[in-house]
Design a protein around this motif. Structure first.
Motif, short mmCIF file in Angstrom:
data_model
loop_
_atom_site.label_atom_id
_atom_site.label_comp_id
_atom_site.label_asym_id
_atom_site.label_seq_id
_atom_site.Cartn_x
_atom_site.Cartn_y
_atom_site.Cartn_z
N ASP A 1 27.11 42.17 89.16
CA ASP A 1 26.42 43.40 88.77
C ASP A 1 26.04 43.42 87.29
O ASP A 1 25.59 44.44 86.78
N GLY A 2 26.22 42.29 86.60
CA GLY A 2 25.90 42.21 85.18
C GLY A 2 27.02 42.64 84.26
O GLY A 2 26.91 42.50 83.04
N LEU B 1 34.51 42.14 92.56
CA LEU B 1 33.98 40.79 92.69
C LEU B 1 32.81 40.68 93.64
O LEU B 1 32.24 39.59 93.80
N SER B 2 32.45 41.77 94.30
CA SER B 2 31.29 41.75 95.18
C SER B 2 30.68 43.14 95.21
O SER B 2 31.34 44.12 94.84
N PRO B 3 29.44 43.27 95.67
CA PRO B 3 28.82 44.60 95.71
C PRO B 3 29.46 45.51 96.73
O PRO B 3 29.19 46.71 96.75
N HIS B 4 30.32 44.97 97.58
CA HIS B 4 30.90 45.77 98.65
C HIS B 4 32.30 46.23 98.31
O HIS B 4 33.01 46.74 99.16
N GLY B 5 32.72 46.01 97.08
CA GLY B 5 34.02 46.51 96.65
C GLY B 5 35.15 45.81 97.37
O GLY B 5 35.28 44.61 97.35
N GLY B 6 35.95 46.57 98.08
CA GLY B 6 37.14 46.03 98.74
C GLY B 6 38.36 46.74 98.21
O GLY B 6 38.39 47.25 97.10
N GLY B 7 39.37 46.80 99.04
CA GLY B 7 40.62 47.40 98.61
C GLY B 7 40.89 48.78 99.18
O GLY B 7 41.96 49.32 99.01
N SER B 8 39.90 49.36 99.92
CA SER B 8 40.10 50.71 100.44
C SER B 8 41.19 50.76 101.48
O SER B 8 41.78 51.82 101.72
N ASN B 9 41.50 49.64 102.13
CA ASN B 9 42.53 49.62 103.15
C ASN B 9 43.78 48.90 102.67
O ASN B 9 44.59 48.46 103.49
N LEU B 10 43.93 48.75 101.38
CA LEU B 10 45.04 47.97 100.87
C LEU B 10 46.18 48.83 100.34
O LEU B 10 47.08 48.33 99.67
N GLY B 11 46.16 50.11 100.63
CA GLY B 11 47.30 50.98 100.34
C GLY B 11 47.78 50.89 98.91
O GLY B 11 46.99 50.93 97.95
N PHE B 12 49.11 50.73 98.76
CA PHE B 12 49.71 50.75 97.42
C PHE B 12 49.33 49.54 96.58
O PHE B 12 49.60 49.50 95.39
N LEU B 13 48.70 48.54 97.19
CA LEU B 13 48.27 47.36 96.43
C LEU B 13 47.28 47.74 95.34
O LEU B 13 47.16 47.05 94.32
N ARG B 14 46.54 48.82 95.53
CA ARG B 14 45.55 49.27 94.54
C ARG B 14 45.97 50.60 93.90
O ARG B 14 45.12 51.39 93.52
N MET B 15 47.27 50.82 93.83
CA MET B 15 47.79 52.04 93.20
C MET B 15 48.65 51.69 91.99
O MET B 15 49.30 50.65 91.96
N ASP B 16 48.66 52.56 91.01
CA ASP B 16 49.56 52.44 89.86
C ASP B 16 50.81 53.26 90.13
O ASP B 16 50.86 54.11 91.02
N ASP B 17 51.85 53.03 89.32
CA ASP B 17 53.04 53.86 89.38
C ASP B 17 52.70 55.27 88.90
O ASP B 17 51.78 55.44 88.09
N PRO B 18 53.34 56.32 89.42
CA PRO B 18 54.52 56.26 90.27
C PRO B 18 54.24 56.15 91.77
O PRO B 18 55.15 55.85 92.54
N GLU B 19 52.98 56.39 92.20
CA GLU B 19 52.68 56.33 93.63
C GLU B 19 52.94 54.94 94.19
O GLU B 19 53.45 54.79 95.31
N HIS B 20 52.59 53.91 93.44
CA HIS B 20 52.83 52.54 93.90
C HIS B 20 54.30 52.32 94.20
O HIS B 20 54.67 51.83 95.28
#
Length: 403
Positions: free
Chosen positions: A44-45, A78-97
């Motif tokens: 995306d530049g 890394l792609s125009p389609h994003g990713g990570g919406s179904n990865l739960g706490f993998l894409r969360m910071d503390d304290p929720e993680h």
């Protein structure tokens, strides 16, 4: 930014050198010594920072001023389609993680994973029996590398193995870099609906499995059903895709290094096999596009100021080849090396939850497959093996073998 400056910034990702499927792209190897923290240009530049040194990666991965939240501005997609919406706490910071991760820590504790070793050994032996009784050549990915972790994670989670084709196809769509936004969204919905229904069944009739433990926490009000479903999707994808690719890619690498293969095949010493697994994880590193983060504050590291809101790519396949961390010819595969300090599973609070399971599965596979089929070999030339250069998780699509 001037045109001249833009031209000096390399595009990410980069290609591996021809004939070198196990080595990181040479451009990143060179940057590790010349400019260990430098800009790269994404699709995306945008120009996040690429971090290539082992010590810098560990420092940043442990820094609370660095976020994994892919929804934050500046996060390097890394792609125009994003990713990570179904990865739960993998894409969360503390304290929720931490809150959600704690709820699935116990099933992946070392003692509980070790108690599964006889079951995994039985699965591996059964699949090797099938290989020996079946036709040759055979695709090792389809006949062995995928079924092993799929059977294991199915048993651990409480997912019927009869549905394995469904979740393999959909998880592949979620992690395939070339998947369209619609394909990835549809696959995510399919997995979410499937796991959501399964959690509902576990609420009514719990068993002795991880999804039942999650359902119990839902019933107790400790987490929502949606959170339990997201964790189920994450564990299902991570539990078979990564290990399956490591089984197949590790086999290709050992077949290309017969002296190292003989050291693995010729021992029944668990300590030697465990060391070989750690070295293969260091040497191959299937998450070949690194780990994405975004800075929450200005950070000074290695003489560079990373500003708040700027993206970071920790390219740990290059960090794992850093001679300052692995001084004995790190570009060589050496199964006698002490490689336990590698960062193939990440570092800090977000390091891989399932690393004990992955290690145990790989130990069983590498100590069994080559011993029971001592003449195992490729059925095609190396340049005819389709490597997953286009996927987020590196490996091979097929591995024709014979014996």
């Amino acid at each position: 930014m001037s045109n001249e400056t833009r031209e000096e910034i390399p595009d990410f990702p980069a290609a591996r050198a021809p004939g070198c499927p196990f080595d990181p792209p040479p451009v990143w190897q060179a940057l590790r010594s010349q400019a260990p923290i430098s800009r790269v240009r994404l699709w995306d530049g945008s120009t996040p920072w690429l971090v290539t040194r082992y010590a810098d990666q560990r420092a940043l991965l442990a820094d609370q001023r660095v976020s994994v939240d892919s929804g934050r501005p500046g996060y390097p997609h890394l792609s125009p389609h994003g990713g990570g919406s179904n990865l739960g706490f993998l894409r969360m910071d503390d304290p929720e993680h931490s809150r959600l991760r704690r709820m699935v820590t116990a099933p992946f504790a070392v003692k509980r994973i070790e108690a599964m070793r006889p079951t995994v050994q039985k699965i591996v032996d059964g699949l090797v029996d099938d290989l020996l009784a079946g036709p040759k050549p055979v695709d090792l990915v389809e006949a062995f590398a995928l079924p092993v972790p799929t059977l294991v994670i199915s048993e651990l989670l409480g997912v019927p193995y009869s549905d394995h084709q469904f979740f393999q196809e959909n998880s592949n769509a979620v992690i395939r870099r070339t998947a369209t936004m619609d394909e990835r969204a549809a696959a995510g919905r399919n997995l979410g609906e499937y796991l959501g229904d399964l959690v509902g069944r576990k609420l009514a009739e719990p068993g002795d499995d991880v999804l039942s433990e999650l359902a119990t926490r839902v019933k107790a009000g400790e987490m929502t059903r949606r959170e339990a479903t997201q964790i189920g999707v994450l564990l299902l994808i991570a539990g078979h895709e990564t290990t399956a690719n490591m089984i197949a890619l590790g086999t290709v690498a050992l077949l290309e290094h017969p002296g190292q293969l003989e050291l693995v095949r010729g021992t029944d010493e668990p300590r030697v096999i465990a060391a070989a697994v750690e070295e293969l994880l260091r040497y191959l590193h299937i998450t070949h596009n690194g780990m994405q983060r975004v800075a929450l504050a200005d950070i000074e590291i290695a003489g560079v100021t990373v500003r708040a809101g700027e993206g970071l790519l920790m390219l740990n396949e290059v960090g794992n080849r850093d001679p300052k961390a692995f001084p004995s010819v790190p570009d060589n595969l050496d199964v006698t090396r002490d490689a336990r300090h590698h960062i193939a599973f990440g570092f800090g609070v977000h390091q891989c939850l399932g690393q004990s399971l992955a290690r145990m599965e790989l130990q069983v596979v590498y100590s069994t497959l080559y011993r029971r089929i001592p003449t195992l070999r490729r059925a095609v030339e190396l340049d005819r093996i389709p490597f997953k250069h286009d996927a987020f998780i590196y490996g091979v699509y097929e591995l024709p073998v014979t014996w």
